[in-house]
Design an enzyme around this catalytic site. Structure first.
Site, PDB file in Angstrom:
ATOM      1  N   SER A 260      28.704  64.420  73.225  1.00  0.00           N
ATOM      2  CA  SER A 260      30.282  64.374  72.998  1.00  0.00           C
ATOM      3  C   SER A 260      31.283  63.627  74.149  1.00  0.00           C
ATOM      4  O   SER A 260      30.620  63.542  75.367  1.00  0.00           O
ATOM      5  CB  SER A 260      30.765  65.697  73.053  1.00  0.00           C
ATOM      6  OG  SER A 260      32.211  65.777  72.835  1.00  0.00           O
ATOM      7  N   LYS A 261      32.381  63.379  73.577  1.00  0.00           N
ATOM      8  CA  LYS A 261      33.113  62.450  74.519  1.00  0.00           C
ATOM      9  C   LYS A 261      33.792  63.486  75.635  1.00  0.00           C
ATOM     10  O   LYS A 261      34.096  63.125  76.667  1.00  0.00           O
ATOM     11  CB  LYS A 261      34.372  61.954  73.875  1.00  0.00           C
ATOM     12  CG  LYS A 261      34.023  60.512  72.995  1.00  0.00           C
ATOM     13  CD  LYS A 261      34.962  59.705  72.520  1.00  0.00           C
ATOM     14  CE  LYS A 261      34.769  58.734  72.100  1.00  0.00           C
ATOM     15  NZ  LYS A 261      35.830  57.994  71.352  1.00  0.00           N
ATOM     16  N   ARG A 262      33.427  64.891  75.131  1.00  0.00           N
ATOM     17  CA  ARG A 262      34.096  65.876  76.122  1.00  0.00           C
ATOM     18  C   ARG A 262      33.285  66.551  77.131  1.00  0.00           C
ATOM     19  O   ARG A 262      33.668  67.258  77.774  1.00  0.00           O
ATOM     20  CB  ARG A 262      34.444  66.890  75.358  1.00  0.00           C
ATOM     21  CG  ARG A 262      35.621  66.669  74.195  1.00  0.00           C
ATOM     22  CD  ARG A 262      35.997  68.088  73.247  1.00  0.00           C
ATOM     23  NE  ARG A 262      35.253  68.517  72.620  1.00  0.00           N
ATOM     24  CZ  ARG A 262      34.876  68.251  71.253  1.00  0.00           C
ATOM     25  NH1 ARG A 262      35.844  67.175  70.744  1.00  0.00           N
ATOM     26  NH2 ARG A 262      33.801  68.462  70.711  1.00  0.00           N
ATOM     27  N   CYS A 263      32.120  65.733  77.207  1.00  0.00           N
ATOM     28  CA  CYS A 263      30.690  66.436  78.164  1.00  0.00           C
ATOM     29  C   CYS A 263      31.343  66.202  79.575  1.00  0.00           C
ATOM     30  O   CYS A 263      30.773  66.429  80.496  1.00  0.00           O
ATOM     31  CB  CYS A 263      29.508  66.205  77.637  1.00  0.00           C
ATOM     32  SG  CYS A 263      29.063  64.313  78.089  1.00  0.00           S
ATOM     33  N   SER A 266      30.069  61.103  79.397  1.00  0.00           N
ATOM     34  CA  SER A 266      29.844  60.182  78.110  1.00  0.00           C
ATOM     35  C   SER A 266      30.357  58.987  78.155  1.00  0.00           C
ATOM     36  O   SER A 266      29.913  58.053  77.259  1.00  0.00           O
ATOM     37  CB  SER A 266      30.388  60.934  76.796  1.00  0.00           C
ATOM     38  OG  SER A 266      31.677  60.719  76.703  1.00  0.00           O
TER      39      SER A 266
END
Length: 490
Positions: A260-263, A266
């Site tokens: 995810s982009k939120r990790c 990424s």
């Protein structure tokens, strides 16, 4: 065989995700392995998602990673423009969509949002209702007469142009990685080719541009596998040659969920900001789904070009293993030219060390002991100030030391160190070796207490003499005196 031509076609919507970087890298390697062309095309048909500055991020990332494109918005190769909005302004996509309408392979759709909403159905993974909603168009406008269509167009009614897919039979295609795949035509939606704002959809523009730009190999994520039959029907409708498809496996995190982009790690820029080296990131990303034929993991970009065989890309999801990336980054740091390493490490060291010390010597000590630059802080903080520590640290079974023996050693060595003028590593080591020999001690019996006293840590970059050389005579004596007082107070 015609010259291989691949493309990277990102949307300017923000930082470059690791998956997009992998797509760019694989497309680049496939082309360069065969001395082919690698193109950059900007997909900005989705104007709502356009992000200011994102185009510069794309250029900067490709430049820094060494993925130099042969053709693109800044390097015309004769099949431009290379920006979809510029191509759209020339009417390229609408022209080809109208050709499909004339062939009966596409049609005008005037359905309102309200009518489309009424088609919304809740379906699950296997077709059962579970609240996951989709819209499958019911071909309502395909039944409109030519007169009705012309009247609607003349009246200025909003419209889209949809692909006309069959409802019966199957469509098959071949993918290099996933093999032969067949899809029931009943599952193919009549996807929109031209949106109501006149812009083409991503799916349609890709097909048109790939053909007009002579793309021979299309590299993309396997989430596009399900759309490929619709692409192929477009190629066939125009009578064009279908390119070779290379669908890459999904990239997951360590929990096997899509990255995810939120990790927090990424994107390429996330990783650089976290202290990773560009060449290590490129090397690591190359192995996210590809297995080299030889048993090795460290590759320069030039070596990747020679070794890369896209037939060896895997079907299975690729796991973004942060432990492996850090290990790989550490290997690159060990092999780095010291001058370059020092230039990159210096800001991290100076953020911790405020006293007058030899920063270069500290950098030399940590170079082979870190995996990412932020590791430096916890390795060198003791140079600035000895942390609080327990006297139990003086106990070392292998060295046969404990607080009592350590106190004795420190008291014995202190006058020798106070009399020593040359505080270079070699001179200090010579002094301590002589002391050890004279007293009949083992090296560790002396070195362990001194290192503990001057660092307050069990693990340090460098030994006692290297530390004392950097902190200097005055600080060394002060720390040993403090250690003696600490041991006496227990």
């Amino acid at each position: 065989m015609s010259k291989i031509r691949t493309r990277f076609a990102p949307s300017p919507t923000g930082r470059m995700h690791v998956g997009n970087l992998r797509t760019a890298l694989y497309a680049y390697l496939i082309a360069k392995h065969e001395d082919g062309d690698f193109l950059l095309r900007i997909e900005d048909t989705d104007q709502e998602r356009f992000m200011e500055g994102a185009l510069e991020i794309i250029y900067r990332t490709l430049e820094k990673t060494g993925l130099v494109h042969d053709e693109g918005p800044d390097k015309d190769g004769g099949v431009g423009p290379y920006v979809q909005s510029e191509r759209q302004a020339r009417g390229i996509y609408l022209e080809y969509a109208k050709q499909l309408v004339e062939k009966g392979e596409a049609y005008y759709c005037f359905c309102t949002k309200e009518r489309l909403e009424s088609l919304r159905t809740a379906v699950g993974e296997e077709g059962e209702e579970d609240g996951k909603e989709i819209i499958k168009y019911d071909k309502h406008c395909l039944k409109l007469s030519k007169e009705e269509i012309e009247a609607n167009l003349a009246a200025g009614l909003p419209y889209v142009i949809r692909q006309n897919n069959p409802s019966e039979g199957t469509t098959s295609f071949h993918d290099v990685i996933f093999g032969d795949i067949s899809v029931e035509n009943a599952e193919l939606d009549d996807m929109i080719l031209i949106k109501s704002d006149g812009y083409p959809t991503y799916n349609f523009a890709n097909v048109i541009d790939d053909h007009l730009m002579g793309i021979t190999h299309v590299v993309r994520g396997n989430e596009y596998l399900s759309s490929t039959p619709k692409y192929n029907r477009l190629y066939e409708a125009f009578g064009w040659e279908i390119p070779e498809y290379v669908h890459c496996p999904v990239i997951t995190n360590e929990e096997h969920k899509k990255l995810s982009k939120r990790c927090g790690h990424s994107s390429y820029e996330d990783l650089i900001e976290q202290g990773f080296l560009t060449e290590a990131v490129v090397n690591f990303v190359a192995l996210l789904g590809w297995s080299p034929s030889e048993d090795r993991e460290i590759f320069s970009l030039e070596e990747l070009i020679k070794a890369f065989d896209y037939q060896r890309i895997n079907k299975a999801p690729a796991v973004f293993d942060m432990v492996k990336l850090k290990w790989m980054n550490g290997e690159y740091m060990k092999a780095m030219d010291f001058g370059r390493f020092y230039g990159m490490a210096e800001p991290y060291i100076k953020a911790v060390i405020k006293k007058d010390m030899d920063i270069e010597k500290i950098a030399a000590l940590v170079k082979t002991r870190i995996e990412v630059f932020p590791d430096i802080r916890d390795l060198i903080d003791f140079f600035q100030e000895v942390p609080e520590y327990d006297v139990s640290m003086y106990t070392h079974k292998k060295m046969k030391t404990n607080p009592e023996t350590s106190l004795l050693v420190l008291e014995e060595i202190l006058p020798e160190l106070a009399a020593q003028e040359d505080y270079s590593n070699d001179a200090l080591y010579e002094l301590l070796v002589r002391f050890v020999k004279e007293k009949g001690y083992k090296n560790g019996y002396v070195m362990w207490p001194i290192r503990t006293a001057v660092s307050g840590k069990q693990m340090t970059p460098g030994g006692a003499t290297e530390i004392m050389e950097i902190i200097g005579k005055e600080e060394s004596i002060s720390r040993i005196e403090a250690a003696i007082a600490k041991l006496k107070s227990v």
